[in-house]
Scaffold this active site. Structure first.
Site, PDB file in Angstrom:
ATOM      1  N   GLY A  24       7.209   4.425   3.698  1.00  0.00           N
ATOM      2  CA  GLY A  24       7.713   5.710   4.172  1.00  0.00           C
ATOM      3  C   GLY A  24       9.147   5.544   4.606  1.00  0.00           C
ATOM      4  N   ALA A  25       9.607   6.511   5.323  1.00  0.00           N
ATOM      5  CA  ALA A  25      11.002   6.485   5.733  1.00  0.00           C
ATOM      6  C   ALA A  25      11.286   5.311   6.662  1.00  0.00           C
ATOM      7  CB  ALA A  25      11.343   7.789   6.432  1.00  0.00           C
ATOM      8  N   TYR A  26      10.322   4.929   7.426  1.00  0.00           N
ATOM      9  CA  TYR A  26      10.580   3.917   8.437  1.00  0.00           C
ATOM     10  C   TYR A  26       9.925   2.577   8.174  1.00  0.00           C
ATOM     11  CZ  TYR A  26      12.568   7.555  11.297  1.00  0.00           C
ATOM     12  OH  TYR A  26      13.363   8.556  11.767  1.00  0.00           O
ATOM     13  N   GLY A  27       8.842   2.592   7.468  1.00  0.00           N
ATOM     14  CA  GLY A  27       8.136   1.332   7.354  1.00  0.00           C
ATOM     15  C   GLY A  27       7.462   1.174   6.019  1.00  0.00           C
ATOM     16  N   LEU A  56       0.811  -1.226   0.000  1.00  0.00           N
ATOM     17  CA  LEU A  56       0.000   0.000   0.000  1.00  0.00           C
ATOM     18  C   LEU A  56       0.838   1.267   0.000  1.00  0.00           C
ATOM     19  CD1 LEU A  56      -2.650  -1.161   2.612  1.00  0.00           C
ATOM     20  CD2 LEU A  56      -3.012  -0.875   0.155  1.00  0.00           C
ATOM     21  N   GLY A  57       2.032   1.159   0.473  1.00  0.00           N
ATOM     22  CA  GLY A  57       2.864   2.361   0.504  1.00  0.00           C
ATOM     23  C   GLY A  57       4.097   2.123   1.348  1.00  0.00           C
ATOM     24  N   ASP A  71       3.279  16.790   9.767  1.00  0.00           N
ATOM     25  CA  ASP A  71       3.678  16.263   8.455  1.00  0.00           C
ATOM     26  C   ASP A  71       2.454  16.139   7.547  1.00  0.00           C
ATOM     27  OD1 ASP A  71       5.453  15.447   6.545  1.00  0.00           O
ATOM     28  OD2 ASP A  71       5.596  13.379   7.252  1.00  0.00           O
TER      29      ASP A  71
HETATM   30  N1  LIG Z   1      -4.146   2.719   6.751  1.00  0.00           N
HETATM   31  C1  LIG Z   1      -3.636   2.762   5.520  1.00  0.00           C
HETATM   32  N2  LIG Z   1      -4.320   2.294   4.476  1.00  0.00           N
HETATM   33  C2  LIG Z   1      -3.809   2.336   3.231  1.00  0.00           C
HETATM   34  N3  LIG Z   1      -2.602   2.839   2.934  1.00  0.00           N
HETATM   35  C3  LIG Z   1      -1.853   3.319   3.955  1.00  0.00           C
HETATM   36  C4  LIG Z   1      -2.329   3.304   5.284  1.00  0.00           C
HETATM   37  N4  LIG Z   1      -1.396   3.857   6.072  1.00  0.00           N
HETATM   38  C5  LIG Z   1      -0.390   4.206   5.272  1.00  0.00           C
HETATM   39  N5  LIG Z   1      -0.659   3.887   3.984  1.00  0.00           N
HETATM   40  C6  LIG Z   1       0.225   4.124   2.834  1.00  0.00           C
HETATM   41  O1  LIG Z   1       1.556   3.911   3.215  1.00  0.00           O
HETATM   42  C7  LIG Z   1       2.309   5.123   3.070  1.00  0.00           C
HETATM   43  C8  LIG Z   1       3.327   5.193   4.164  1.00  0.00           C
HETATM   44  O2  LIG Z   1       2.675   5.187   5.422  1.00  0.00           O
HETATM   45  P1  LIG Z   1       3.184   6.080   6.592  1.00  0.00           P
HETATM   46  O3  LIG Z   1       3.235   7.489   6.065  1.00  0.00           O
HETATM   47  O4  LIG Z   1       2.372   5.850   7.799  1.00  0.00           O
HETATM   48  O5  LIG Z   1       4.641   5.477   6.796  1.00  0.00           O
HETATM   49  P2  LIG Z   1       5.912   6.190   7.360  1.00  0.00           P
HETATM   50  O6  LIG Z   1       7.057   5.233   7.317  1.00  0.00           O
HETATM   51  O7  LIG Z   1       5.608   6.763   8.694  1.00  0.00           O
HETATM   52  O8  LIG Z   1       6.056   7.295   6.245  1.00  0.00           O
HETATM   53  P3  LIG Z   1       6.727   8.704   6.319  1.00  0.00           P
HETATM   54  O9  LIG Z   1       8.074   8.578   5.719  1.00  0.00           O
HETATM   55  O10 LIG Z   1       5.823   9.611   5.515  1.00  0.00           O
HETATM   56  O11 LIG Z   1       6.740   9.039   7.767  1.00  0.00           O
HETATM   57  C9  LIG Z   1       1.268   6.236   3.079  1.00  0.00           C
HETATM   58  O12 LIG Z   1       1.701   7.371   2.362  1.00  0.00           O
HETATM   59  C10 LIG Z   1       0.095   5.573   2.402  1.00  0.00           C
HETATM   60  O13 LIG Z   1       0.235   5.645   1.005  1.00  0.00           O
END
Ligand SMILES: Nc1ncnc2c1ncn2[C@@H]1O[C@H](COP(=O)(O)OP(=O)(O)OP(=O)(O)O)[C@@H](O)[C@H]1O
Length: 695
Positions: free
Chosen positions: A206-209, A203-204, A319
């Site tokens: 980010g920097a950490y996960g 689904l996506g 953010d």
């Molecule tokens: N509940 C969800 N349902 C569907 N897609 C999601 C959900 N949560 C996150 N995503 C997808 O995953 C991506 C990364 O999630 P998230 O931003 O929470 O991760 P992160 O590692 O904290 O990222 P960042 O580097 O932005 O901090 C989001 O931009 C979104 O596209």
């Protein structure tokens, strides 16, 4: 009387790295904090500390002890005080207040528990929720908070009220409510995979996960799970706990993604959330190819409602950007929900904050977020003005999102005279970057008539209320929600947004991708800085580490070899990726020239001026051969960021030296990863060289 309270949530905004300093300089003042804070003080040569009598509370048990002493008229030996120069009465009432907050925090806590029947707070992990909510506390490697007994010895936090539950595993969230009574202690050691199975749907990331669809093993229902690798950073637990706490505070809000469950095992944290099927906002708009002003209005209202909810609780998201605005439904752009609360911070009201605490508070002063969505005061922080920013930067970011939604491009864009500059294609360009910063700082933007001519006056008015340079003048969430544009339906005008997002060179989509450089860097900077504070590194220590860093064939050398990465599949993938294509080491177009002084505040470590803080790095391609010819070198600068497809080298003369490796690996790599980690453990410790593996 100088008093220390340990093992209990410290008064907001006291950073323990400053503890010693504060005690030395502030007479009769109070420092609250964890056992380590006490330890710090107790072992300090500070006269204030040495003269300090001892009684220090340690968590709830100590609080009760103190209460008993109070009732029996026995004066605490030393005592505890929260707030400067306060009376004993005041101190007790403050403690009671904290206690009440703690009770409140647990009261409707679906995440923990089935122990409501015991009418007592459930210890969900060793260390309390409130510790995370109210600010930093220090944990040892196992995440234990120390408590300090009357004899001044450090001791583990009292657990006489209940057996400690299995640390962090699992939270057994609201969905199944895994009992957490002492009897069930071992049975609570269920992992994520006992309840869910992962699917292939990514689904996506980010920097950490990375975020993937998972399915409940019992109901078959789909959820989104964010998997955060523990190897990524030294204090990931603290960050995850903070994110979970913020999620908990946002429970029930229909415009904030809901956390349903979370787990931890040896390798990862798992945050199980409701699945947002409509994907990120701009991607959704692009895919649909159709977007109206009325739809933009609804999205704005949803985001503003989420912000109001958070801001009313003293939480700033920090953010807000299109990737963190997710559409619930694949067929409709609204409703939307905010996700990614890992940068969110909770702050007490301004009135409760002391000036010196604010100044010494690196967490809240750290610039986080993505470039194009940064409010001017955040940019100020990057370029050295070091102004504070808070919730109002969320409404600025909403202004940027609104502008992009209505036009299909960002209000502030960098530009330089060089025609060949690849900025709009995502390449770094210092001039464009500076230009972007200046434009944000000036707060100057336009409404080009081609797109804006057909947009309602009310919509433009709201944009201009949000993109106000001065945060005082900028609308807050309440004002946004009462703005006329949000009060009634907007015109159904079809916007040019989708086509602009696709065709404009400087489209928001590019902006979004490029802003990730910023985002990643800021977070890692933040993480490294706090790690530095945690480790209490001195400036000299930093400088010693910095001479030359190079990456050669997967080996990381920093002055002398500190360790090497084995050529295992997980790492090999990263290296293979780096080999493909010609590599030129870019300096991130988005890298800040200097971290703001409020982040660094190295003055306590050394009076050395920051201008001497440049480090020189030679950057070698992992593919480079025995000739060891550097394929590029980064000029000395206070802060540098270079990036290869999967390896980043971070460095700064005085701040940190760190090599960040982000190989992607699949589950079959886990065995090799494990042995890699074991190998790492058995070799010379690699200080400040960390790997991050995103599954
Ligand atoms: N509940 C969800 N349902 C569907 N897609 C999601 C959900 N949560 C996150 N995503 C997808 O995953 C991506 C990364 O999630 P998230 O931003 O929470 O991760 P992160 O590692 O904290 O990222 P960042 O580097 O932005 O901090 C989001 O931009 C979104 O596209």
């Amino acid at each position: 009387m100088t008093i220390l309270h340990a093992g209990y949530p410290q008064p907001p905004n006291v950073h323990f790295g400053r503890l010693h300093h504060l005690v030395q300089h502030v007479n009769n003042s109070t420092i609250g904090g964890g056992g380590a804070a006490f330890h710090h003080l107790h072992h300090s040569s500070s006269t204030a500390a040495a003269a300090t009598p001892i009684l220090v509370g340690g968590g709830r048990g100590s609080f009760l002890t103190l209460e008993k002493k109070k009732k029996s008229g026995e004066e605490p030996r030393g005592g505890i005080e929260i707030g400067r120069g306060q009376s004993d009465e005041r101190m007790m009432s403050n403690l009671a207040l904290h206690r009440q907050r703690e009770r409140d925090a647990y009261k409707d806590d679906e995440f923990s528990s089935s122990d409501e029947s015991f009418d007592r707070p459930i210890q969900r992990y060793v260390g309390r929720d409130t510790d995370h909510v109210f600010g930093d506390f220090e944990m040892d490697d196992d995440g234990h908070q120390d408590a300090v007994m009357a004899n001044g010895q450090l001791e583990e936090e009292e657990t006489d009220e209940e057996d400690p539950v299995a640390e962090l595993v699992p939270l057994g969230g609201g969905t199944r409510r895994v009992p957490r009574t002492p009897r069930r202690k071992n049975s609570s050691k269920c992992g994520f995979f006992d309840y869910y199975k992962l699917t292939d749907e990514h689904l996506g990331a980010g920097a950490y996960g990375s975020v993937t669809t998972c399915k409940s093993k019992t109901s078959g229902e789909e959820f989104a799970v964010k998997i955060v690798d523990k190897a990524g950073e030294s204090h990931s637990r603290k960050r995850i706990l903070r994110e979970v706490n913020i999620f908990k505070k946002c429970k029930g809000n229909e415009n904030i993604v809901q956390l349903l469950d979370w787990f931890e095992d040896d390798k990862n944290f798992y945050l199980v959330m409701e699945k947002m099927r409509g994907g990120p906002l701009l991607q959704h708009i692009l895919q649909r190819g159709y977007f109206t002003e009325e739809e933009a209005r609804r999205v704005t209202k949803d985001i503003a409602s989420a912000l109001k909810f958070m801001h009313d609780r003293g939480i700033a998201h920090r953010d807000v950007k299109p990737e963190n605005v997710l559409c619930t439904d694949p067929n409709h752009v609204s409703p939307v929900k905010l996700c990614d609360l890992d940068l969110a911070s909770q702050r007490p009201p301004q009135s409760e904050r002391h000036l010196d605490e604010m100044v010494s508070e690196p967490d809240l002063a750290s610039p986080v977020g993505s470039a194009e969505f940064m409010a001017p005061e955040v940019v100020d922080a990057f370029v050295g003005d070091a102004l504070k920013y808070d919730k109002k930067c969320d409404t600025w970011s909403l202004g940027v999102i609104l502008y992009i939604m209505l036009a299909g491009y960002a209000p502030f864009q960098g530009e330089c005279d060089d025609r060949d500059c690849g900025w709009s294609e995502g390449q770094p360009c210092e001039d464009c970057q500076q230009d972007l910063f200046h434009r944000i700082q000036d707060g100057y933007y336009e409404f080009p008539s081609e797109e804006w001519g057909m947009i309602s006056v009310d919509a433009k008015d709201l944009v201009s209320r949000l993109l106000k340079r001065d945060p005082v003048e900028r609308y807050n969430a309440d004002q946004i929600l009462s703005h006329p544009w949000l009060q009634q339906s907007a015109p159904p005008t079809v916007l040019q947004t989708p086509s602009n997002l696709i065709y404009r060179k400087d489209s928001a989509r590019d902006v979004q991708q490029m802003s990730e450089h910023f985002n990643l860097m800021n977070r890692l900077t933040d993480a490294r800085l706090s790690a530095r504070f945690d480790q209490k590194m001195t400036l000299n220590e930093c400088v010693r580490d910095l001479e030359t860093a190079s990456i050669r064939d997967g080996s990381f050398l920093l002055g002398e070899p500190l360790g090497s990465f084995p050529s295992r599949k997980s790492v090999g993938i990263a290296i293979a990726k780096s080999r493909s294509g010609e590599f030129t080491p870019p300096i991130s177009r988005a890298s800040p020239t200097t971290p703001p002084p409020s982040m660094l505040d190295l003055t306590h470590d050394s009076p050395a001026p920051l201008s001497n803080d440049s480090g020189t790095f030679s950057l070698f391609s992992p593919a480079s051969n025995a000739s060891d010819e550097p394929i590029g070198s980064l000029p000395p600068a206070p802060f540098l960021f270079a990036e290869m497809p999967s390896i980043q080298l971070f460095g700064s003369g005085a701040v940190l030296s760190s090599v960040q490796m982000t190989p992607r690996h699949t589950t079959e790599d886990e065995a090799s990863l494990k042995s890699f980690e074991e190998e790492q453990e058995n070799t010379k410790p690699i200080r400040r060289i960390e790997t991050q593996v995103n599954v």
